[in-house]
Each structure stands twice: as C-alpha cells, then as structure tokens.
Design an enzyme around this catalytic site. Structure first.
Site, PDB file in Angstrom:
ATOM      1  N   LYS A   1     -15.613 -18.225  -9.168  1.00 58.13           N
ATOM      2  CA  LYS A   1     -16.827 -18.721  -7.997  1.00 58.13           C
ATOM      3  C   LYS A   1     -16.329 -20.650  -7.763  1.00 58.13           C
ATOM      4  CE  LYS A   1     -21.173 -20.955  -9.630  1.00 58.13           C
ATOM      5  NZ  LYS A   1     -22.192 -21.679 -11.358  1.00 58.13           N
TER       6      LYS A   1
ATOM      7  N   SER B   1     -26.562 -19.512  -9.996  1.00 56.91           N
ATOM      8  CA  SER B   1     -25.839 -19.907  -8.760  1.00 56.91           C
ATOM      9  C   SER B   1     -24.670 -19.224  -8.805  1.00 56.91           C
ATOM     10  CB  SER B   1     -25.990 -21.369  -8.908  1.00 56.91           C
ATOM     11  OG  SER B   1     -24.649 -21.158 -10.452  1.00 56.91           O
TER      12      SER B   1
ATOM     13  N   SER C   1     -26.808 -19.626 -14.886  1.00 63.47           N
ATOM     14  CA  SER C   1     -26.214 -19.107 -13.280  1.00 63.47           C
ATOM     15  C   SER C   1     -25.176 -17.648 -13.732  1.00 63.47           C
ATOM     16  CB  SER C   1     -25.519 -20.483 -12.938  1.00 63.47           C
ATOM     17  OG  SER C   1     -26.654 -21.609 -12.371  1.00 63.47           O
TER      18      SER C   1
END
Length: 525
Positions: A101, A176, A200
């Site tokens: 990420k 996210s 997330s």
C-alpha cells in the site's frame, strides 16, 4: 536537509503570543527575545548530533520500473508505481511477489499516500515490515493505489483515480486499501501488505473476494508507515488464502527493537509474540485439532443501512459450517457493539487532526520518528491542504470545532469507552473460539461519475459499522470470502481474543475449507 534555525524576532513573539492569548507585555517580549537563543543552542546541537533518520535504517536507492502504469498494464488502476526488489534467496516467502500500500515506506521509491500533495516525496529508508519481507525471501513489485491519506472505505478518493473491482468492472474495490485487494484479486501479486484504522484491510478484502487480516494492535510493527493515530493503527496482509496470510504474518510479526530499545510506540516491551525466529502462525493451521466453537454476534446483523442479502449470505455460510460435526455455532450478544462505530468516530477525529495538522508524525510518544516525512508532509499541508479529500476535510473541521468548544472532552470520553468496549468482547469470547459477523453490512459501491460532495463523504463512511469497533479494542480480525449477494462478493469476519492469532487463523482456515467445499449460493433477496 537540516532546517535553517533562527530564534523568533520581537514581532514574531508578539504575533505568536497573540495567537495563544498570552497577553505579553513589552518587557516580556524583550526578555523572551533575549532568552530564546539559549533554547536554540539546544536545537542546533540536536541537529548536529542527529543528521537525519536513525542511522540503523538503511538508505537505499532503487529503480522504479514504471510510474502510474497505463490502462492496458493496469486495468483496475491498482498500481501507483512498479518496481522489482528481490529479497533473500530463501525464506518462508521465497517465490512470493508482494505489493505495498502506498503509505508503506520503500526506500528510493516515491510514496504519495494517494494524495497528490505528496507527489515527489521519496522515502529514505524502508519500513520495518519491508525489511522483514525481503529477509523472508519475498520480491516486492510495487506500490498500490489507495484512498487519499487512507481516509475512506469506498476506493474512489485517490487523487490518482478510483480503484476498480476485478470481480465487477462497474464497481469499486473498496478502501482505503483498494489497490491492495484489487491487485490480489486480479492475480497481480500473491500478497499485499496494507493498513487498517477502521477496516481498511478487511473492507476491500470483503468487497474483492479476498482474505484480509488485521492482527492484534501492536503485533506487527508500524515503523516507517504513515499512520492516523498511534492507538488504532494496524498493518497486515491481504491474500487469496488464509494460509498465505498466516505465512506472511509469521514473517512480519514481532517486536521492533533496535539496540534493546523499542522503536514503534504502538508496541510495548511486553508484546507477547515471543522470539521472532520461532513465530510460525502457519504451523498452527496444521498442528491444531479439536472442536471449533463460533459465537454468532447478534448485533453485527440487521444494520439500518445494511443489505439483507449480505446478512443472508453470511448466515447461510455459518449454517454450512454448523453442519460440520467438528464446528458448533452459538448465539452471542454484545449490545455495545451497536455503538462501537460511535466510539471510533469520537476518537479518530481529533487524533487525525492532531497528527495531520502538525507534521504527520506527531508528538508525545517514544520510538522512531521519520524526519524526512515530517518535513515533506508539513510542506504539503501548508501548500496543498485544500486538495485533501472531502471526507478528511470534514473530519478535520468537525474535530477542530469540538476540540475548541469542548476542550477535548468528547475525545476523552471516546477513549475511556474503549475499555468498556474491549471488556464486552472479551466476555463474549470467554466460551467460544471466535466471534462471527458480516465484515460489512453492504456490498461494494457502484462506480459513478459526478457525485456530489455529500455523496462522496457518505460513501467514504458507509462500510465501517462492523469493522471499526475492533480498531478501538485491538482484537485481531479476519475477513474471508463466504459467497455473493447480487453477484458481488461478501465477507465473513471472525474476531478472536487479543494476541491469539493462532486460534483466529485456525478457525478461518477451517471455515475457508468448509465453505470452498460447499460453495454457498448467492444470497440475493
């Protein structure tokens, strides 16, 4: 780069004192102007002694193969940068390709956190999890798209475009960590390492039909990762199987200690994970036998904004599990779970404001501080704050309002309620191995253009009812695929006692095998 240090002038002292309501006299101002240089001697000496980030964090330059890959190479817009960094020649993750990420520092590779305000920032050192992945033999293949500053559950607020869902091209991956889940679902990587402050990891995993693990708070070090709040930041894997999550967790878990000193303030010296060399969560999948007891959490179902077909799909999956002679499901109730999201909201708003309005690194805790990121983030906030996502802007405005008018009371109340919430789950887990509930009350969002500000913000918050409470309590939680509703993936979330990842993963592996053999039907209503 060392800051240009100079003490405040008389006029600067007057201006600052007025902002703080200090009402300094002319004599006070003159005295402060004379005394300030003494304090700056200490600042100058600190800069001389500490030329940059901790010396033990290796600085590395790496070649970026591709920035923002085009549509043909990246049909789901999952990637922000492609690279290839080979780890050790052997290890438990040898042969695994892993994506990160884009809030996980990878030295020499740009990091944006999904926000254009940080474009051009390049970390100087690797996050601890990166060093552990490489030491375990993994190959890191790039940085993955995410909602701007990790502050949405939809997957559409990244400044670099929305993230598509490989299972449904006209829908979003969720957030996210949308790029992380999409890359795994598309087969672009074997595992993605992502972060979770309200769900997330688990939300996009559920939306994309993958497995997402949020470990116990502090089990995996967060050092070198951009956070939102020290008390609810989590990092963990997204993969296509429980076993791959267990294997990855074995490689990255454990205390982050340098020269006998802990460097991640989210961990305590007593973090009960033992010697890292003997930590093997994958082995627990094979070594453990016996009856699995599952507590079906009543309050996790029937949310007013939820989709009945999602509840039906999860309940059908649990009925399939209960048909197994070695698996027993029992009803459990935790009434405060219905308010867990409100506890989360009270804590996260002012915590985010404190971290983001200063330098993205914060104050008041021991451990390693990323000075280069603090400098870059401060400049970005000063020049580009207006480009932050609307969901984050709303949170900052409301947080400032309640902090100014209520002196931090609401944040304090939320923090105190965390203990009550934690005890309630602990009590519910006393006679069952895990709790079970839908990961999200809804299926993923349809991709739409021209959304209003209100619609964007509403979608950003619309999937966290079941996930966010466990960011407050720190319990480990995992989402596994359990079927579909209306043709879209549905996730089943399991929760275990803190620091009992072995039981959590064992239970998830058992259910994964049972469900894959039975193939639950689509739960459309």
């Amino acid at each position: 780069m060392a800051p240009n240090l100079s003490p405040p002038t008389d006029s600067e002292i007057r201006s600052i004192s007025a902002e703080l309501g200090l009402d300094l006299s002319t004599d006070d101002v003159e005295a402060f102007a004379d005394l300030a240089p003494v304090l700056f001697e200490s600042y100058e000496r600190v800069i001389d002694l500490e030329p940059g980030n901790d010396a033990e964090l290796e600085r590395t330059r790496r070649m970026v193969l591709e920035r923002h890959p085009d549509g043909d190479a990246d049909p789901h817009n999952a990637w922000l940068a492609r690279c290839r960094i080979d780890g050790a020649t052997d290890g438990r993750l040898a042969g695994y390709e892993i994506g990160l990420k884009d809030n996980v520092s990878l030295a020499g590779v740009p990091m944006t956190c999904g926000w254009a305000g940080l474009e051009g920032y390049v970390p100087e050192s690797d996050a601890t999890v990166v060093r552990r992945l490489l030491a375990a033999g993994a190959t890191i293949t790039g940085k993955l798209n995410m909602d701007s500053m990790a502050f949405a559950s939809s997957g559409e607020t990244s400044d670099f475009g929305p993230i598509g869902n490989p299972n449904a091209p006209d829908h979003l991956a969720g957030g996210s960590s949308g790029g992380s889940a999409a890359a795994v679902a598309a087969g672009d990587v074997d595992v993605a390492v992502a972060t979770d402050q309200a769900g997330s990891i688990r939300i996009p995993a559920a939306f994309c039909g993958t497995v997402g693990l949020k470990p116990t708070h502090g089990l995996v070090p967060y050092t070198g990762i951009v956070g939102q709040g020290y008390t609810f930041d989590h990092v963990g894997p997204i993969a296509s199987s429980v076993r791959d999550c267990a294997r990855t967790l074995s490689a990255i878990a454990g205390p982050d200690v340098v020269d006998g000193e802990p460097v991640d303030p989210r961990q305590s010296v007593e973090t009960p994970v033992g010697d890292r060399s003997t930590t093997d969560f994958e082995r627990a999948l094979d070594d453990r036998e016996g009856r699995l007891t599952i507590g079906v959490l009543e309050e996790g179902f029937g949310w007013p904004r939820g989709e009945p077909a999602v509840d039906d799909t999860v309940l059908e999956a649990l009925e399939i599990a209960d048909d197994d002679q070695a698996i027993e499901t029992l009803e459990r109730s935790v009434p405060i779970h219905s308010d867990g999201m409100h506890v989360w909201a009270a804590v996260i708003a002012e915590s985010n404001m404190a971290l983001l309005q200063h330098n993205g690194v914060g104050y008041f805790v021991d451990g390693a501080y990323d000075e280069s990121f603090a400098q870059a983030f401060s400049a970005a906030i000063e020049n580009e704050a207006a480009s932050l996502s609307k969901s984050l802007q709303l949170t900052l405005v409301v947080a400032r309002y309640v902090a100014d008018r209520h002196d931090g009371l609401l944040h304090a109340s939320g923090q105190n309620l965390r203990r009550r919430l934690r005890r309630a789950y602990d009590e519910a887990l006393e006679d069952v191995d895990v709790l079970a509930l839908p990961t999200t009350p809804i299926t993923t969002f349809e991709r739409r253009d021209g959304l209003s500000t209100g619609e964007i913000v509403q979608r950003a918050y619309s999937a966290v009812e079941n996930t966010s409470p466990f960011n407050m309590t720190g319990h480990p939680a995992i989402s596994i695929p359990c079927g579909t509703a209306g043709g879209l993936p549905v996730g089943l979330m399991l929760v275990a006692t803190r620091h009992d990842e072995s039981t959590l993963l064992w239970a998830a592996d058992r259910l994964e095998g049972r469900l894959s053999a039975s193939s639950p039907s689509d739960g459309r209503s």
